[in-house]
Write a protein that holds these residues in place. Structure first.
Motif, short mmCIF file in Angstrom:
data_model
loop_
_atom_site.label_atom_id
_atom_site.label_comp_id
_atom_site.label_asym_id
_atom_site.label_seq_id
_atom_site.Cartn_x
_atom_site.Cartn_y
_atom_site.Cartn_z
N UNK A 57 3.89 -67.86 -13.55
CA UNK A 57 4.99 -67.19 -14.28
C UNK A 57 4.49 -66.91 -15.68
N UNK A 58 4.85 -65.72 -16.21
CA UNK A 58 4.37 -65.30 -17.53
C UNK A 58 5.55 -65.08 -18.48
N UNK A 59 5.26 -65.25 -19.75
CA UNK A 59 6.28 -64.84 -20.72
C UNK A 59 6.15 -63.34 -20.98
N UNK A 60 7.07 -62.79 -21.77
CA UNK A 60 7.10 -61.34 -21.98
C UNK A 60 5.83 -60.85 -22.65
N UNK A 61 5.33 -61.56 -23.62
CA UNK A 61 4.12 -61.15 -24.32
C UNK A 61 2.94 -61.06 -23.36
N UNK A 62 2.81 -62.05 -22.47
CA UNK A 62 1.70 -62.05 -21.52
C UNK A 62 1.84 -60.90 -20.53
N UNK A 63 3.08 -60.62 -20.09
CA UNK A 63 3.29 -59.53 -19.14
C UNK A 63 2.92 -58.19 -19.77
N UNK A 64 3.34 -57.99 -21.02
CA UNK A 64 3.01 -56.72 -21.70
C UNK A 64 1.51 -56.54 -21.85
N UNK A 88 -9.84 -57.21 -22.53
CA UNK A 88 -10.12 -58.46 -21.82
C UNK A 88 -9.85 -59.67 -22.71
N UNK A 89 -10.29 -59.59 -23.95
CA UNK A 89 -10.04 -60.69 -24.88
C UNK A 89 -8.58 -60.82 -25.24
N UNK A 90 -7.89 -59.68 -25.37
CA UNK A 90 -6.47 -59.73 -25.71
C UNK A 90 -5.67 -60.45 -24.62
N UNK A 91 -6.04 -60.20 -23.36
CA UNK A 91 -5.32 -60.86 -22.27
C UNK A 91 -5.56 -62.37 -22.31
#
Length: 636
Positions: free
Chosen positions: A116-123, A170-173
């Motif tokens: 499960x991801x938070x909104x920031x991770x999903x974006x 890639x680093x941002x993710x």
């Protein structure tokens, strides 16, 4: 009845349950979150792999371009295979992230991992996926269906040109996932601090409650008890609460009132130095508190399973006699003794009629003109035991308050009887231990002391019933005989082992030393008797005559003094026969056990010689009971 919510137990239990729930919840939540954090590290590891794949693609492309400049045509196939593997793995990780399910082949776990991801991770995932799939489509177009060195060089150039964007997304993710995990850890810490704070507040509230409803009342109770300990039985403790502490205070107030009533009574009882005096003091002091016309003490013999009426004190006539015996099996007396609880018989006549088989003593009391009775067990299961019986002429003479009063005094009565009965028993037990030591030093047989003491009592009972010595023994005498008969060989503790344990026959000098043990035994008991007489406890007179006289013969040929006939104490004559009978019918290291018939024939032949004919006759009358003891405890 006080409301349940006022109960201190309920209040403390509720607070403790709340604290337990909070702590258990915090621990459970923490363990759950820790388990999830393990999954987060797997997710973060895969995100790190994306960055590594991007770095590897750029490094491989740079190296490939330099190799092409050198003309190494073999590297085309290797570069193409590596590029396809890297693109495939990048695709698999991004696709798994988008599906929120990481397959086992990616994670290395036994089962797929649901995320499960938070909104920031999903974006950030959406941005990274868009950049990657766009870049991947372009690469595939450049490479084409039929890859050529030129198309591979163009693909490598594209990778090099787009390296900043590829590395960035890639680093941002990876950073987005890391921020998400740090946020969850901060939430876990916040929840634990909140739980700890709530628990602390509950503990503070509980301590406040305890101080107000327990500690402060307890201090008042302790202060009241201190006054009571100084003899102020008029003390009344007020705690101001209707919880358990209030109940305790009420109970203590009730107890102090009873203590004031019983103080004089217990003081008088404790002045008693004999069993008879104890009963007399109880009979004199209790009547102002409750009706009492008859009081008696019955001792219990667990070996013979019977009760014996040892003492009676009454101001009226009675048909009961000291020494009367009552079988213990299935009786109310045994019930009281077994349950260790007082037994109240409010109507003796009715009890005797309804339970004629199990209430022989109640039947005798009813026939004696008693209407109601109380059976109070005293003593210890492993020591002296007996029942104190209080009786009144009137049926239903005792009410509940009087029963409670007697329950309070039972402990004091027990101490009084312990002083008069147990003290004497302990002194005798110590010497019985010496007697057992003497027996163990001599090659005797198992249970010898028990058998011969029981034989002695049974013979003495018959001696006292008829014949020349009729009436020679009362109940106290029989009890003393049972106690002192085992001490007959106590003098053997003074005989050297070289003589006492010698396997063969004794020399005349050794026999002379051995024959000193009756004298030694008498000296030991006389010294003890002198000390006890000074303390007001003369108890060893019978033990002395048994120890000194049990090897004397009726015809005067015995030792150590060579006295004859009635000059030998009757108790010693009885113990001599009991001791010889047990020796003949028991197995010893130097002989086999004689049959009962052989022993009886030999004893009969010694009548008038070794043994008193009257004692032999009493032995023969007691033989049925003696044989029962023999069969139960024999050692052959």
């Amino acid at each position: 009845m006080k409301p349940w919510f006022r109960s201190l137990t309920v209040q403390i239990s509720a607070a403790m349950m709340l604290i337990f729930t909070l702590l258990a919840g915090a621990i459970g939540f923490t363990l759950y979150e820790v388990e999830l954090r393990k999954h987060d590290y797997v997710i973060l590891n895969l995100a790190g792999q994306l960055r590594v794949i991007a770095q590897t693609m750029v490094a491989d492309s740079t190296a490939y371009r330099s190799l092409m400049a050198g003309g190494w045509m073999n590297s085309d196939i290797l570069y193409l295979q590596g590029l396809r593997n890297q693109m495939t793995k990048y695709d698999a990780i991004i696709a798994a992230y988008q599906k929120r399910t990481l397959p086992a082949e990616l994670t290395g776990l036994d089962e797929p991992l649901t995320c499960s991801w938070n909104r920031q991770s999903i974006n950030q995932l959406d941005r990274t996926a868009a950049v990657w799939f766009g870049f991947e489509t372009r690469l595939k177009t450049i490479i084409g269906r039929e890859p050529t060195p030129e198309s591979l060089r163009a693909a490598a150039d594209a990778i090099i040109d787009q390296r900043q964007i590829l590395m960035q997304v890639s680093g941002d993710l990876t950073d987005a996932f890391q921020h998400m995990m740090e946020g969850k850890l901060k939430m876990l810490a916040w929840i634990n601090r909140l739980d700890l704070g709530i628990s602390l507040l509950v503990v503070i509230g509980l301590l406040t409650l305890l101080r107000r409803t327990f500690i402060a009342p307890l201090n008042r109770v302790m202060a009241g008890l201190a006054r009571v300990s100084q003899g102020d039985f008029a003390t009344c403790i007020e705690v101001g609460h209707r919880n358990e502490m209030g109940g305790i205070a009420q109970g203590i107030n009730h107890l102090t009132q009873r203590l004031g009533v019983l103080f004089r009574l217990t003081d008088r009882i404790n002045q008693a130095t004999t069993l008879e005096a104890s009963l007399r003091f109880v009979a004199q002091e209790i009547p102002p508190l409750l009706p009492l016309d008859w009081i008696g003490w019955l001792s219990f013999d667990p070996r013979l399973q019977r009760f014996q009426l040892e003492r009676i004190h009454t101001s009226s006539s009675t048909t009961l006699h000291e020494g009367d015996r009552f079988e213990a099996s299935e009786t109310l007396l045994l019930q009281a003794l077994t349950l260790r609880k007082p037994l109240h018989l409010s109507d003796l006549a009715q009890t005797a009629a309804q339970r004629s088989d199990t209430a022989p003593f109640a039947r005798v009391l009813a026939a004696d003109g008693r209407g109601s009775a109380l059976f109070y067990p005293l003593g210890q299961p492993e020591g002296w035991q007996g029942v104190l019986v209080l009786a009144s002429r009137s049926p239903h003479a005792y009410n509940q308050e009087q029963l409670e009063l007697l329950a309070n005094i039972a402990g004091q009565l027990g101490h009084a009887f312990e002083k008069t009965v147990v003290t004497e028993s302990l002194l005798i037990s110590a010497l019985e231990g010496l007697a057992k030591l003497a027996e163990n030093r001599d090659p005797e047989t198992g249970n010898h002391l028990i058998r011969m003491s029981l034989y002695s009592v049974l013979i003495a009972e018959q001696v006292s019933k008829e014949g020349a010595y009729q009436g020679s023994f009362n109940a106290e005498d029989l009890r003393a005989l049972e106690r002192f008969a085992p001490m007959h060989d106590i003098g053997k503790v003074g005989i050297p082992d070289a003589i006492l344990l010698k396997a063969g026959g004794l020399t005349p000098e050794e026999r002379e030393t051995m024959n000193l043990h009756p004298t030694i035994g008498g000296q030991v008991l006389r010294r003890s008797e002198e000390q006890l007489v000074a303390l007001g406890y003369p108890v060893f007179a019978m033990g002395i005559e048994i120890a000194e006289g049990h090897h004397e013969r009726f015809d005067g040929k015995g030792y150590p003094r060579g006295v004859a006939g009635r000059a030998i104490p009757l108790t010693a004559r009885i113990v001599a026969l009991a001791d010889v009978f047990d020796a003949l019918t028991s197995k010893r290291p130097y002989k086999q056990a004689w049959s009962v018939e052989e022993a009886l024939a030999w004893i009969g032949g010694e009548s008038g010689g070794h043994f008193d004919p009257e004692v032999v006759a009493a032995f023969e009358r007691a033989l049925p009971k003696i044989l029962k003891v023999y069969e139960r405890l024999k050692h052959v």
